[in-house]
Scaffold this motif. Structure first.
Motif, PDB file in Angstrom:
ATOM      1  N   GLU A   1     -32.055  43.439 137.321  1.00 47.36           N
ATOM      2  CA  GLU A   1     -31.799  44.876 137.188  1.00 47.36           C
ATOM      3  C   GLU A   1     -32.723  45.691 138.089  1.00 47.36           C
ATOM      4  O   GLU A   1     -32.281  46.615 138.782  1.00 47.36           O
ATOM      5  CB  GLU A   1     -31.976  45.300 135.732  1.00 47.36           C
ATOM      6  CG  GLU A   1     -31.698  46.769 135.483  1.00 47.36           C
ATOM      7  CD  GLU A   1     -31.861  47.162 134.023  1.00 47.36           C
ATOM      8  OE1 GLU A   1     -31.827  48.376 133.724  1.00 47.36           O
ATOM      9  OE2 GLU A   1     -32.034  46.257 133.174  1.00 47.36           O
ATOM     10  N   THR A   2     -34.009  45.340 138.090  1.00 49.29           N
ATOM     11  CA  THR A   2     -34.986  46.096 138.890  1.00 49.29           C
ATOM     12  C   THR A   2     -34.706  45.964 140.381  1.00 49.29           C
ATOM     13  O   THR A   2     -34.687  46.964 141.117  1.00 49.29           O
ATOM     14  CB  THR A   2     -36.410  45.609 138.584  1.00 49.29           C
ATOM     15  OG1 THR A   2     -36.697  45.810 137.194  1.00 49.29           O
ATOM     16  CG2 THR A   2     -37.442  46.372 139.418  1.00 49.29           C
ATOM     17  N   LEU A   3     -34.489  44.741 140.850  1.00 53.76           N
ATOM     18  CA  LEU A   3     -34.263  44.541 142.282  1.00 53.76           C
ATOM     19  C   LEU A   3     -32.924  45.120 142.730  1.00 53.76           C
ATOM     20  O   LEU A   3     -32.811  45.633 143.848  1.00 53.76           O
ATOM     21  CB  LEU A   3     -34.354  43.056 142.639  1.00 53.76           C
ATOM     22  CG  LEU A   3     -35.697  42.366 142.386  1.00 53.76           C
ATOM     23  CD1 LEU A   3     -35.724  40.996 143.068  1.00 53.76           C
ATOM     24  CD2 LEU A   3     -36.877  43.200 142.844  1.00 53.76           C
ATOM     25  N   THR A   4     -31.917  45.064 141.865  1.00 52.98           N
ATOM     26  CA  THR A   4     -30.629  45.669 142.217  1.00 52.98           C
ATOM     27  C   THR A   4     -30.773  47.174 142.389  1.00 52.98           C
ATOM     28  O   THR A   4     -30.252  47.758 143.347  1.00 52.98           O
ATOM     29  CB  THR A   4     -29.580  45.357 141.135  1.00 52.98           C
ATOM     30  OG1 THR A   4     -29.398  43.939 141.046  1.00 52.98           O
ATOM     31  CG2 THR A   4     -28.257  46.019 141.461  1.00 52.98           C
ATOM     32  N   GLU A   5     -31.495  47.802 141.479  1.00 53.52           N
ATOM     33  CA  GLU A   5     -31.722  49.245 141.595  1.00 53.52           C
ATOM     34  C   GLU A   5     -32.475  49.586 142.869  1.00 53.52           C
ATOM     35  O   GLU A   5     -32.147  50.548 143.571  1.00 53.52           O
ATOM     36  CB  GLU A   5     -32.499  49.750 140.372  1.00 53.52           C
ATOM     37  CG  GLU A   5     -32.719  51.253 140.371  1.00 53.52           C
ATOM     38  CD  GLU A   5     -33.418  51.751 139.127  1.00 53.52           C
ATOM     39  OE1 GLU A   5     -33.818  52.931 139.111  1.00 53.52           O
ATOM     40  OE2 GLU A   5     -33.583  50.952 138.174  1.00 53.52           O
TER      41      GLU A   5
ATOM     42  N   ALA B   1     -27.998  36.572 141.710  1.00 52.58           N
ATOM     43  CA  ALA B   1     -27.502  37.606 140.805  1.00 52.58           C
ATOM     44  C   ALA B   1     -27.653  38.999 141.407  1.00 52.58           C
ATOM     45  O   ALA B   1     -26.784  39.859 141.237  1.00 52.58           O
ATOM     46  CB  ALA B   1     -28.230  37.522 139.463  1.00 52.58           C
ATOM     47  N   VAL B   2     -28.746  39.222 142.127  1.00 51.31           N
ATOM     48  CA  VAL B   2     -28.933  40.522 142.779  1.00 51.31           C
ATOM     49  C   VAL B   2     -27.903  40.702 143.889  1.00 51.31           C
ATOM     50  O   VAL B   2     -27.294  41.774 144.017  1.00 51.31           O
ATOM     51  CB  VAL B   2     -30.366  40.664 143.331  1.00 51.31           C
ATOM     52  CG1 VAL B   2     -30.514  41.950 144.141  1.00 51.31           C
ATOM     53  CG2 VAL B   2     -31.386  40.632 142.203  1.00 51.31           C
ATOM     54  N   ARG B   3     -27.694  39.683 144.681  1.00 56.37           N
ATOM     55  CA  ARG B   3     -26.676  39.767 145.737  1.00 56.37           C
ATOM     56  C   ARG B   3     -25.313  40.106 145.148  1.00 56.37           C
ATOM     57  O   ARG B   3     -24.572  40.944 145.672  1.00 56.37           O
ATOM     58  CB  ARG B   3     -26.605  38.446 146.508  1.00 56.37           C
ATOM     59  CG  ARG B   3     -27.743  38.200 147.477  1.00 56.37           C
ATOM     60  CD  ARG B   3     -27.398  37.059 148.423  1.00 56.37           C
ATOM     61  NE  ARG B   3     -28.454  36.834 149.403  1.00 56.37           N
ATOM     62  CZ  ARG B   3     -29.342  35.854 149.355  1.00 56.37           C
ATOM     63  NH1 ARG B   3     -29.307  34.986 148.345  1.00 56.37           N
ATOM     64  NH2 ARG B   3     -30.277  35.727 150.286  1.00 56.37           N
ATOM     65  N   HIS B   4     -24.979  39.440 144.042  1.00 52.62           N
ATOM     66  CA  HIS B   4     -23.686  39.674 143.407  1.00 52.62           C
ATOM     67  C   HIS B   4     -23.590  41.103 142.884  1.00 52.62           C
ATOM     68  O   HIS B   4     -22.567  41.787 143.078  1.00 52.62           O
ATOM     69  CB  HIS B   4     -23.484  38.684 142.260  1.00 52.62           C
ATOM     70  CG  HIS B   4     -22.219  38.897 141.485  1.00 52.62           C
ATOM     71  ND1 HIS B   4     -20.973  38.557 141.973  1.00 52.62           N
ATOM     72  CD2 HIS B   4     -22.010  39.436 140.249  1.00 52.62           C
ATOM     73  CE1 HIS B   4     -20.056  38.867 141.091  1.00 52.62           C
ATOM     74  NE2 HIS B   4     -20.651  39.413 140.033  1.00 52.62           N
TER      75      HIS B   4
END
Length: 297
Positions: free
Chosen positions: A251-255, A286-289
């Motif tokens: 969640e943090t890295l996606t944001e 998961a972040v890439r997705h």
């Protein structure tokens, strides 16, 4: 938030300490095998327990086949920029185009002075970094001879070469307003570290880079955004933005990615190999997705 649409990359930040060399090389090999993109090695020549960063990077490049490697970031006061440029180009040629150059104005001045370097105040350190960017670009050019007459560095008809195997990224590890503007005007990337610049200050820093890039006639998306994230992937509850379970990291890295950061370099604490494996196998995909899904909306 600004998503520049760049491909999201992931890497590791292993220790250059001599007493954990086998672990460091194992981390680099794991990164190479597990689909990570980059290995960043800190450069503190005045640390007696540390191996020379450039020697270590050469060994990492020789023992890997696909990851890129960069100094995270090179200590300019102890490494003249013309020689830095040649060393970087040489490693790039030797590795088949897998080297990038991270560069900083300098820190830990007593240690730098102890090794014979000159201490600089913030203004002169910034001036020297600005000149170094120009010197390095000249030394990577296809000109027969280059000249530069600065306050801190000079070139008196130096012969550039060898040419790098690819367009090496020149990434500046900076944080102050003037140096962020330099990154926006002249650099290929900007490097920051979570322990100094936590997530809440990142948007303002991105904006400063963007404003300078735009004023210089560049697209902000031309500047790569590299973030060293130092923390621990846990099995328990959160204890901060970079200490928590896999879901929190995703969640943090996606944001952060949707807010402009495109490269995350993970520096774990204990159980380094286990942490890097979790990062490579569970967090990064998961972040890439999640980023890809958000961009399709």
């Amino acid at each position: 938030m600004t998503d520049y649409g760049r491909e999201i990359s992931f890497g590791v930040f292993p220790s250059p300490a001599a007493d954990v060399l086998s672990e460091t090389l194992a981390v680099a090999a794991l990164a190479d095998q597990a689909g990570l993109d980059i290995v960043g090695v800190q450069d503190h020549p005045y640390q007696g327990t540390f191996l020379d960063t450039w020697s270590l990077m050469a060994v990492i490049l020789e023992r890997t086949t696909r990851v890129h490697v960069f100094p995270d970031v090179a200590s300019l006061p102890l490494r003249p920029p013309a020689v830095l440029a040649k060393a970087a180009a040489s490693l790039d040629v030797l590795s088949g185009g897998r080297f990038e150059l991270g560069l900083g104005a300098g820190a830990f001045w007593p240690g730098i002075e102890a090794l014979g370097g000159r201490s600089r105040d913030a203004r002169s350190a910034g001036e020297a970094l600005t000149e170094a960017v120009e010197v390095i670009r000249l030394m990577w050019s296809d000109q027969r001879a280059v000249r530069f007459d600065g306050q801190h560095y000079r070139l008196g008809g130096a012969h550039p070469g060898p040419r790098p195997a690819h367009d090496i990224g020149l990434w500046l590890g900076v944080g102050g307003p003037k140096m962020l503007a330099l990154a926006g005007r002249r650099a290929d990337g900007w490097v920051s570290t979570s322990s100094y610049y936590p997530p809440e200050v990142q948007p303002d820093m991105h904006e400063r880079v963007d404003a300078a890039a735009t004023a210089a006639g560049r697209q902000p998306s031309e500047v790569r955004r590299v973030y060293n994230v130092l923390g621990v992937i846990t099995a328990g509850a959160s204890r901060g933005p970079f200490v928590g379970p896999v879901d929190q990291w995703v969640e943090t890295l996606t944001e952060l990615a949707l807010g402009g950061t495109d490269t995350f370099v993970f520096g774990p604490g204990d159980d380094v190999l286990g942490q890097v494996r979790l990062f490579a196998e569970q967090v990064a995909p998961a972040v890439r997705h999640a980023v890809g899904r958000s961009r399709l909306r």
